[in-house]
Scaffold this motif. Structure first.
Motif, short mmCIF file in Angstrom:
data_model
loop_
_atom_site.label_atom_id
_atom_site.label_comp_id
_atom_site.label_asym_id
_atom_site.label_seq_id
_atom_site.Cartn_x
_atom_site.Cartn_y
_atom_site.Cartn_z
N GLU A 119 -25.40 73.66 -34.30
CA GLU A 119 -24.65 73.09 -33.17
C GLU A 119 -23.42 73.94 -32.84
OE1 GLU A 119 -25.53 71.28 -35.91
OE2 GLU A 119 -27.11 70.04 -35.06
N THR A 120 -22.70 74.36 -33.88
CA THR A 120 -21.51 75.19 -33.67
C THR A 120 -21.90 76.53 -33.05
OG1 THR A 120 -20.39 74.16 -35.54
CG2 THR A 120 -19.56 76.30 -34.82
N LEU A 121 -22.95 77.13 -33.55
CA LEU A 121 -23.40 78.43 -33.01
C LEU A 121 -23.82 78.29 -31.55
CD1 LEU A 121 -25.41 79.73 -36.07
CD2 LEU A 121 -23.18 80.55 -35.28
N TRP A 122 -24.52 77.21 -31.23
CA TRP A 122 -24.97 76.99 -29.86
C TRP A 122 -23.77 76.82 -28.92
CZ3 TRP A 122 -28.75 78.06 -26.95
CH2 TRP A 122 -28.97 77.40 -25.75
N GLN A 123 -22.75 76.09 -29.37
CA GLN A 123 -21.54 75.93 -28.56
C GLN A 123 -20.83 77.26 -28.37
OE1 GLN A 123 -19.47 72.89 -30.72
NE2 GLN A 123 -20.54 71.23 -29.66
N ARG A 124 -20.77 78.06 -29.43
CA ARG A 124 -20.13 79.37 -29.32
C ARG A 124 -20.91 80.30 -28.40
NH1 ARG A 124 -17.94 80.72 -35.41
NH2 ARG A 124 -16.48 79.00 -35.47
N ALA A 125 -22.21 80.06 -28.28
CA ALA A 125 -23.03 80.87 -27.39
C ALA A 125 -22.88 80.40 -25.94
CB ALA A 125 -24.49 80.80 -27.81
N GLY A 126 -22.12 79.34 -25.73
CA GLY A 126 -21.88 78.86 -24.38
C GLY A 126 -22.90 77.85 -23.90
N GLY A 127 -23.77 77.38 -24.81
CA GLY A 127 -24.82 76.46 -24.42
C GLY A 127 -24.42 75.01 -24.46
N GLY A 128 -23.29 74.70 -25.10
CA GLY A 128 -22.98 73.29 -25.29
C GLY A 128 -24.03 72.72 -26.22
N CYS A 129 -23.92 71.49 -26.59
CA CYS A 129 -24.91 70.92 -27.49
C CYS A 129 -25.06 69.45 -27.24
CB CYS A 129 -24.50 71.15 -28.95
SG CYS A 129 -25.77 70.64 -30.09
N GLN A 130 -26.29 69.00 -27.16
CA GLN A 130 -26.52 67.57 -27.04
C GLN A 130 -26.71 67.01 -28.44
OE1 GLN A 130 -29.71 66.62 -24.41
NE2 GLN A 130 -28.27 66.41 -22.73
N GLY A 131 -25.64 66.49 -28.99
CA GLY A 131 -25.72 65.84 -30.29
C GLY A 131 -26.23 64.42 -30.13
N HIS A 137 -19.92 84.77 -32.39
CA HIS A 137 -19.29 84.78 -33.71
C HIS A 137 -20.11 83.86 -34.60
CE1 HIS A 137 -16.25 83.39 -36.68
NE2 HIS A 137 -16.10 84.70 -36.75
N ILE A 138 -20.75 84.40 -35.64
CA ILE A 138 -21.62 83.60 -36.50
C ILE A 138 -20.96 83.23 -37.82
CG2 ILE A 138 -23.73 84.44 -35.43
CD1 ILE A 138 -24.10 86.29 -37.85
N GLY A 139 -19.66 83.50 -37.94
CA GLY A 139 -18.91 83.07 -39.11
C GLY A 139 -18.39 84.21 -39.95
N TYR A 140 -17.17 84.01 -40.46
CA TYR A 140 -16.53 84.93 -41.40
C TYR A 140 -16.45 86.36 -40.90
CZ TYR A 140 -17.39 80.77 -44.02
OH TYR A 140 -17.43 79.45 -44.41
N GLY A 141 -16.15 86.52 -39.63
CA GLY A 141 -15.96 87.84 -39.05
C GLY A 141 -17.25 88.54 -38.65
N HIS A 142 -18.38 87.87 -38.77
CA HIS A 142 -19.66 88.47 -38.41
C HIS A 142 -20.03 88.09 -36.97
CE1 HIS A 142 -20.19 89.50 -42.59
NE2 HIS A 142 -20.02 88.24 -42.92
N LEU A 143 -20.64 89.04 -36.27
CA LEU A 143 -21.04 88.82 -34.89
C LEU A 143 -22.52 89.15 -34.72
CD1 LEU A 143 -18.06 90.67 -33.19
CD2 LEU A 143 -18.32 88.21 -33.43
N ALA A 144 -23.17 88.45 -33.79
CA ALA A 144 -24.55 88.76 -33.42
C ALA A 144 -24.57 88.98 -31.92
CB ALA A 144 -25.49 87.61 -33.80
N GLN A 145 -25.33 89.95 -31.49
CA GLN A 145 -25.42 90.23 -30.06
C GLN A 145 -26.15 89.06 -29.39
OE1 GLN A 145 -27.23 93.94 -29.06
NE2 GLN A 145 -26.31 93.96 -27.04
N GLY A 146 -25.47 88.40 -28.48
CA GLY A 146 -25.98 87.19 -27.86
C GLY A 146 -27.32 87.35 -27.18
N VAL A 147 -27.54 88.46 -26.51
CA VAL A 147 -28.78 88.67 -25.78
C VAL A 147 -29.97 88.82 -26.73
CG1 VAL A 147 -28.60 91.17 -25.61
CG2 VAL A 147 -29.78 89.90 -23.84
N LYS A 148 -29.74 89.16 -27.97
CA LYS A 148 -30.81 89.38 -28.94
C LYS A 148 -31.25 88.10 -29.64
CE LYS A 148 -30.80 93.93 -28.73
NZ LYS A 148 -31.96 94.73 -28.39
#
Length: 100
Positions: free
Chosen positions: A79-91, A15-26
């Motif tokens: 950072e938010t996108l990385w967390q949503r991708a399941g990567g967690g984030c080292q802030g 989920h990249i915001g405001y109802g938009h999605l990007a295919q994770g593998v891409k």
């Protein structure tokens, strides 16, 4: 429990915001948009019809590069996108705790 599943690389969407999605593998890169080379990349993508603006008129906080060389603009932070991708984030807090 549909919709609450954790992202698994190679499957699912981010989920990249405001109802938009990007295919994770891409997704290849998630970048902050501040530098001059990224501004040029953004302009070149727009000129070549490879730019997708998913900000809904809000400030661009992340630039997503896909494996097909498309450039996606998002109003979410990298950072938010990385967390949503399941990567967690080292802030900065995580790095300070680890002593880096």
């Amino acid at each position: 429990m549909r919709g609450k599943e954790k992202f698994v690389p190679g499957k699912g969407y981010i989920h990249i915001g405001y109802g938009h999605l990007a295919q994770g593998v891409k997704v290849v890169l998630i970048l902050a948009p501040g530098s001059s080379p990224l501004k040029k990349l953004r302009e070149r993508a727009a000129a070549e019809a490879r730019l997708v603006d998913a900000t809904n008129g809000r400030k661009t906080r992340a630039i997503i590069i896909t494996d097909s060389n498309h450039v996606i603009l998002s109003a979410m932070t990298p950072e938010t996108l990385w967390q949503r991708a399941g990567g967690g984030c080292q802030g900065q807090e995580d790095l300070a705790r680890e002593g880096a």
